[in-house]
Design a protein around this motif. Sequence first.
Motif, PDB file in Angstrom:
ATOM      1  N   ASP A  47      26.830  69.373  36.597  1.00  0.00           N
ATOM      2  CA  ASP A  47      25.412  69.111  36.383  1.00  0.00           C
ATOM      3  C   ASP A  47      25.224  68.379  35.056  1.00  0.00           C
ATOM      4  O   ASP A  47      25.800  68.782  34.036  1.00  0.00           O
ATOM      5  N   GLU A  48      24.441  67.328  35.063  1.00  0.00           N
ATOM      6  CA  GLU A  48      24.245  66.559  33.831  1.00  0.00           C
ATOM      7  C   GLU A  48      23.621  67.412  32.733  1.00  0.00           C
ATOM      8  O   GLU A  48      23.866  67.191  31.548  1.00  0.00           O
ATOM      9  N   GLU A  49      22.791  68.363  33.126  1.00  0.00           N
ATOM     10  CA  GLU A  49      22.139  69.228  32.137  1.00  0.00           C
ATOM     11  C   GLU A  49      22.585  70.677  32.323  1.00  0.00           C
ATOM     12  O   GLU A  49      21.788  71.608  32.270  1.00  0.00           O
ATOM     13  N   PHE A  50      23.888  70.874  32.537  1.00  0.00           N
ATOM     14  CA  PHE A  50      24.424  72.210  32.763  1.00  0.00           C
ATOM     15  C   PHE A  50      24.126  73.161  31.611  1.00  0.00           C
ATOM     16  O   PHE A  50      23.975  74.370  31.799  1.00  0.00           O
ATOM     17  N   VAL A  55      22.845  80.775  28.556  1.00  0.00           N
ATOM     18  CA  VAL A  55      22.027  81.672  27.730  1.00  0.00           C
ATOM     19  C   VAL A  55      22.903  82.240  26.620  1.00  0.00           C
ATOM     20  O   VAL A  55      23.952  82.840  26.889  1.00  0.00           O
ATOM     21  N   TYR A  56      22.467  82.051  25.379  1.00  0.00           N
ATOM     22  CA  TYR A  56      23.223  82.529  24.221  1.00  0.00           C
ATOM     23  C   TYR A  56      22.408  83.582  23.483  1.00  0.00           C
ATOM     24  O   TYR A  56      21.291  83.331  23.055  1.00  0.00           O
ATOM     25  N   ILE A  57      22.979  84.785  23.364  1.00  0.00           N
ATOM     26  CA  ILE A  57      22.327  85.898  22.662  1.00  0.00           C
ATOM     27  C   ILE A  57      23.073  86.133  21.352  1.00  0.00           C
ATOM     28  O   ILE A  57      24.125  86.788  21.333  1.00  0.00           O
ATOM     29  N   PRO A  58      22.588  85.588  20.235  1.00  0.00           N
ATOM     30  CA  PRO A  58      23.319  85.689  18.965  1.00  0.00           C
ATOM     31  C   PRO A  58      23.586  87.122  18.521  1.00  0.00           C
ATOM     32  O   PRO A  58      24.670  87.433  18.008  1.00  0.00           O
ATOM     33  N   SER A  59      22.609  88.020  18.697  1.00  0.00           N
ATOM     34  CA  SER A  59      22.776  89.391  18.211  1.00  0.00           C
ATOM     35  C   SER A  59      23.882  90.143  18.941  1.00  0.00           C
ATOM     36  O   SER A  59      24.477  91.077  18.402  1.00  0.00           O
ATOM     37  N   GLN A 106      13.117  82.006  27.070  1.00  0.00           N
ATOM     38  CA  GLN A 106      13.348  80.580  26.888  1.00  0.00           C
ATOM     39  C   GLN A 106      14.024  80.253  25.560  1.00  0.00           C
ATOM     40  O   GLN A 106      14.760  79.277  25.461  1.00  0.00           O
ATOM     41  N   GLN A 107      13.785  81.068  24.555  1.00  0.00           N
ATOM     42  CA  GLN A 107      14.387  80.807  23.241  1.00  0.00           C
ATOM     43  C   GLN A 107      15.911  80.928  23.251  1.00  0.00           C
ATOM     44  O   GLN A 107      16.585  80.417  22.344  1.00  0.00           O
ATOM     45  N   PHE A 108      16.468  81.595  24.267  1.00  0.00           N
ATOM     46  CA  PHE A 108      17.908  81.832  24.303  1.00  0.00           C
ATOM     47  C   PHE A 108      18.660  80.817  25.170  1.00  0.00           C
ATOM     48  O   PHE A 108      19.891  80.794  25.155  1.00  0.00           O
ATOM     49  N   TYR A 109      17.920  79.999  25.932  1.00  0.00           N
ATOM     50  CA  TYR A 109      18.583  78.971  26.743  1.00  0.00           C
ATOM     51  C   TYR A 109      18.981  77.800  25.848  1.00  0.00           C
ATOM     52  O   TYR A 109      18.215  77.388  24.981  1.00  0.00           O
ATOM     53  N   LEU A 110      20.183  77.274  26.085  1.00  0.00           N
ATOM     54  CA  LEU A 110      20.679  76.197  25.234  1.00  0.00           C
ATOM     55  C   LEU A 110      20.053  74.845  25.597  1.00  0.00           C
ATOM     56  O   LEU A 110      19.689  74.607  26.743  1.00  0.00           O
ATOM     57  N   THR A 111      19.959  74.012  24.607  1.00  0.00           N
ATOM     58  CA  THR A 111      19.612  72.605  24.797  1.00  0.00           C
ATOM     59  C   THR A 111      20.884  71.793  24.557  1.00  0.00           C
ATOM     60  O   THR A 111      21.926  72.350  24.187  1.00  0.00           O
ATOM     61  N   THR A 113      21.467  69.829  22.150  1.00  0.00           N
ATOM     62  CA  THR A 113      21.785  69.931  20.717  1.00  0.00           C
ATOM     63  C   THR A 113      22.407  71.272  20.374  1.00  0.00           C
ATOM     64  O   THR A 113      23.462  71.342  19.725  1.00  0.00           O
ATOM     65  N   THR A 114      21.763  72.361  20.807  1.00  0.00           N
ATOM     66  CA  THR A 114      22.283  73.693  20.462  1.00  0.00           C
ATOM     67  C   THR A 114      23.618  73.976  21.147  1.00  0.00           C
ATOM     68  O   THR A 114      24.451  74.707  20.615  1.00  0.00           O
ATOM     69  N   PHE A 115      23.828  73.374  22.328  1.00  0.00           N
ATOM     70  CA  PHE A 115      25.116  73.540  23.015  1.00  0.00           C
ATOM     71  C   PHE A 115      26.244  72.951  22.164  1.00  0.00           C
ATOM     72  O   PHE A 115      27.269  73.586  21.941  1.00  0.00           O
ATOM     73  N   HIS A 116      26.042  71.709  21.698  1.00  0.00           N
ATOM     74  CA  HIS A 116      27.078  71.064  20.883  1.00  0.00           C
ATOM     75  C   HIS A 116      27.266  71.785  19.558  1.00  0.00           C
ATOM     76  O   HIS A 116      28.395  71.925  19.073  1.00  0.00           O
ATOM     77  N   GLN A 117      26.192  72.244  18.975  1.00  0.00           N
ATOM     78  CA  GLN A 117      26.307  72.988  17.712  1.00  0.00           C
ATOM     79  C   GLN A 117      27.125  74.256  17.902  1.00  0.00           C
ATOM     80  O   GLN A 117      27.990  74.587  17.082  1.00  0.00           O
ATOM     81  N   LEU A 118      26.856  74.971  18.990  1.00  0.00           N
ATOM     82  CA  LEU A 118      27.545  76.239  19.236  1.00  0.00           C
ATOM     83  C   LEU A 118      29.020  76.027  19.534  1.00  0.00           C
ATOM     84  O   LEU A 118      29.875  76.736  19.000  1.00  0.00           O
TER      85      LEU A 118
END
Length: 309
Positions: A47-50, A55-59, A106-111, A113-118
């Motif tokens: 998927d282009e936007e996989f 979902v990333y849960i930092p805590s 919604q705050q925990f789903y990656l974009t 940008t956040t995917f590459h950062q993580l």
Amino acid sequence: MFRYYRRLVLIGYLILVVLFIRYLTSKPSQRKFQQNKYCQNKNLRIDEEFYSNLVYIPSLNVLFCDVPKAASTNLRRLLIGHLNQSESYVNLDRKKIWIDYEKFFQQFYLTKTTFHQLFHKSNKNLFKFLIARHPFQRIYSVYYDKFVNNHLDDTLFGWKQLEEDILLEINKNYTLITIRRYDIRLDLRTFLLYIVDSIRKHRLINSHWEQIVRRCAVCWIDYDFFGKIENFHNDGKILLKKFNENAKQIQREFPSKELDKKQTKQIQLNNSQLFQLFRENIQNDDDFKVLVDYYTPDFQIFNYSLSNF
């Protein structure tokens, strides 16, 4: 000087031998299945936007792929219990989970940008997992859940409109007036033929019956654990242990599946019975092959049998 150099070489060699032995004797990650072998031999699409399905849960230091019809509602309940530190999570109904808490999640789903950062960060302790389900069981479940049983979210999430769209797409003689006047409902055969038609025409596949391997970029993300609905009695304990370890003081349990079963009327079929039911509804060999071929990566990677085909 020569003796000192030779000693260093010997020590280095011994270190490499120890590391190699550890590598050979170390246990593989839980439930890796056929992932690496299958991915190397197949040119699988992604998927282009996989990343928007992750979902990333930092805590809790966990990342998972959100797979509809694979314990996704109960997983959200559990996370609400952890993140809100509330005991009431076990009794939350579907409306609260998917409507009232939607903005919260919604705050925990990656974009992108956040995917590459993580993933560019070195985080060896990040626990990455997904929960899989037999492809035909997912299709069967979503058919009953969205098109047979009536829920509040049918209209809110557009399921009623999708039902009408499918009927119009597959039955060219129907009109919207006819469908509504005679209250024509979607039958399993028409639903299956719609999925086959969508695959053939390269339409966007709905997330509720989309191929998991593609949706979750299984060949590109090195998941630590693949859980399975069919073995969730044991696999759920593995996830709970990981969650509770990272949550430190908070200890939670997965809510009972019975909460959602009360809202669902569905004839339970095993995999062989379901395979036969699908074959009876899709009598054209080419059509049935299209369906099986599309889901073959899920069958193969997650070790579901294709012996009936």
